[in-house]
Design a protein around this motif. Sequence first.
Motif, PDB file in Angstrom:
ATOM      1  N   VAL A 115      -9.833  -8.812 -41.714  1.00 50.69           N
ATOM      2  CA  VAL A 115      -8.717  -7.658 -41.231  1.00 50.69           C
ATOM      3  C   VAL A 115      -8.662  -8.526 -39.741  1.00 50.69           C
ATOM      4  CG1 VAL A 115      -9.271  -5.865 -42.928  1.00 50.69           C
ATOM      5  CG2 VAL A 115     -10.555  -6.062 -40.650  1.00 50.69           C
ATOM      6  N   MET A 116      -7.422  -8.059 -39.087  1.00 48.77           N
ATOM      7  CA  MET A 116      -7.191  -8.272 -37.773  1.00 48.77           C
ATOM      8  C   MET A 116      -7.310  -7.063 -36.983  1.00 48.77           C
ATOM      9  SD  MET A 116      -6.047 -11.684 -37.178  1.00 48.77           S
ATOM     10  CE  MET A 116      -4.434 -11.723 -35.921  1.00 48.77           C
ATOM     11  N   GLN A 117      -8.393  -7.197 -35.925  1.00 49.45           N
ATOM     12  CA  GLN A 117      -8.369  -6.118 -34.893  1.00 49.45           C
ATOM     13  C   GLN A 117      -8.216  -6.671 -33.448  1.00 49.45           C
ATOM     14  OE1 GLN A 117     -11.941  -3.465 -35.731  1.00 49.45           O
ATOM     15  NE2 GLN A 117     -11.308  -3.151 -37.699  1.00 49.45           N
ATOM     16  N   ASN A 118      -7.326  -6.216 -32.876  1.00 51.43           N
ATOM     17  CA  ASN A 118      -7.264  -6.643 -31.426  1.00 51.43           C
ATOM     18  C   ASN A 118      -7.148  -8.373 -31.577  1.00 51.43           C
ATOM     19  OD1 ASN A 118      -7.231  -4.068 -30.374  1.00 51.43           O
ATOM     20  ND2 ASN A 118      -9.566  -4.215 -30.130  1.00 51.43           N
ATOM     21  N   ASP A 119      -6.328  -8.841 -32.462  1.00 45.08           N
ATOM     22  CA  ASP A 119      -6.177 -10.195 -32.531  1.00 45.08           C
ATOM     23  C   ASP A 119      -7.620 -11.184 -32.837  1.00 45.08           C
ATOM     24  OD1 ASP A 119      -3.433 -10.019 -32.026  1.00 45.08           O
ATOM     25  OD2 ASP A 119      -3.375 -10.491 -30.286  1.00 45.08           O
ATOM     26  N   SER A 120      -8.279 -10.186 -33.151  1.00 41.58           N
ATOM     27  CA  SER A 120      -9.788 -10.936 -33.661  1.00 41.58           C
ATOM     28  C   SER A 120      -9.977 -10.726 -35.367  1.00 41.58           C
ATOM     29  CB  SER A 120     -11.055 -10.536 -32.937  1.00 41.58           C
ATOM     30  OG  SER A 120     -10.886 -10.751 -31.602  1.00 41.58           O
ATOM     31  N   THR A 176      -3.512 -16.757 -40.043  1.00 41.30           N
ATOM     32  CA  THR A 176      -3.442 -15.527 -39.131  1.00 41.30           C
ATOM     33  C   THR A 176      -2.114 -15.777 -38.089  1.00 41.30           C
ATOM     34  OG1 THR A 176      -4.873 -16.339 -37.502  1.00 41.30           O
ATOM     35  CG2 THR A 176      -5.832 -14.908 -39.115  1.00 41.30           C
ATOM     36  N   SER A 186      -0.649 -10.815 -32.422  1.00 44.01           N
ATOM     37  CA  SER A 186       0.470  -9.717 -32.057  1.00 44.01           C
ATOM     38  C   SER A 186       1.386 -10.350 -31.057  1.00 44.01           C
ATOM     39  CB  SER A 186      -0.278  -8.398 -31.573  1.00 44.01           C
ATOM     40  OG  SER A 186      -1.037  -8.824 -30.389  1.00 44.01           O
ATOM     41  N   ILE A 242     -12.000  -9.686 -38.216  1.00 36.99           N
ATOM     42  CA  ILE A 242     -13.389  -9.207 -38.782  1.00 36.99           C
ATOM     43  C   ILE A 242     -13.677  -9.267 -40.328  1.00 36.99           C
ATOM     44  CG2 ILE A 242     -14.635  -6.761 -38.773  1.00 36.99           C
ATOM     45  CD1 ILE A 242     -13.731  -7.822 -36.011  1.00 36.99           C
TER      46      ILE A 242
END
Length: 369
Positions: free
Chosen positions: A330-335, A310, A313, A337
């Motif tokens: 998937v990446m959401q707000n640099d986390s 990973t 952003s 999931i």
Amino acid sequence: MKKLYYAGLIALGLFEILNVYFIMPMPGSQQRETLDVAYFLYTSRWFFRGLFLLLILISARSAFRTLQRWIPIVAALPVLLIVYFFNFQMTADHMFLQPATLTFRSKAESALSDSSLVIAVSDGREAKAYPIRYIQYHHQVRDSLGSTPIMVTYCNVCRTGRVFQPVVDGRPENFRLVGMDHFNAMFEDNSTGSWWRQATGEAVAGPLKGTVLPAVHSTQLTLQRFFYLYPFGKVMQADVVFKDSYDTLGRFEKGKSRGELTRTDSGSWNAKSWVVGVVVNGHAKAYDWNQLKEVRIVHDSLGSIPIVVTLASDNQSFAVFQRPARAQFVMQNDSLISDQGQAELKSLPAYQEFWHSWKQFHPDTEVYK
């Protein structure tokens, strides 16, 4: 006898140059397999110096039996300058010094910008960050994490950050920067005089050749990301003694250094291109930094180990984890999931390096495309 005087001077001068040439980034010095020669010259330096000085001394009386006594004096001056320059100016441990004092501050106390790039370590109870703009000058910083002594190292010619325990055969050891081989920093231990490669922590010359220092897991990320993950963490501050030596603008960490040895190539898979390198159970793989910036997340495997790579952003913070075999993220707000709900991920050692460095020390590496 007079000729012996001048021969001794020439031999001494050449020896002092060669003694440093093979372990410093001079033209042609780092591309060849000359480590054994360099180590032999270095460990035999007092024998050769004594031999050449003896030649000079036993022939000096004959050399000065002339009406032009200034000639042997003038001939000796450049050799004296070479001896001084190559022993007190050109040696690595005189050029790059360790910090005189170590100071750490919390997020509220630190004046460093959030975008500063750091090498971070944590044992779950304590977390420390070491700004690359500082440690790339020092090359090594001695510290502790809890009760564990650590040695934080960085080589800006390879863009390699590594953390080790400075322990050999269960005993604490001290190291000094001795030079470099194949453009990677080398350290010498005080006890045996063995030389250790910074990128791998392996002794590559001397009595302990083949021994490897215990590695300490570290991550590279921005200071902002560090304090997000470790709000209780602390960051190393600049040592005012070396403020003129530091890259205070962070040009190197941002890939804007103009030095031939430390510059960055913005293209992919060139010598100075950035890659993320990972090694798991002896399997090595490299991931192109430009591709990571485009996709942010890569699902892959190393040997039989499924992994996920990973890039946040901020285009600087990266991480590699071992993942459940069938899990997708998937990446959401640099986390991250997972499609399988909550999943505990194991962080794997991963490093941002110049491509030439990674393939030099991991010749069997696989390229991800």
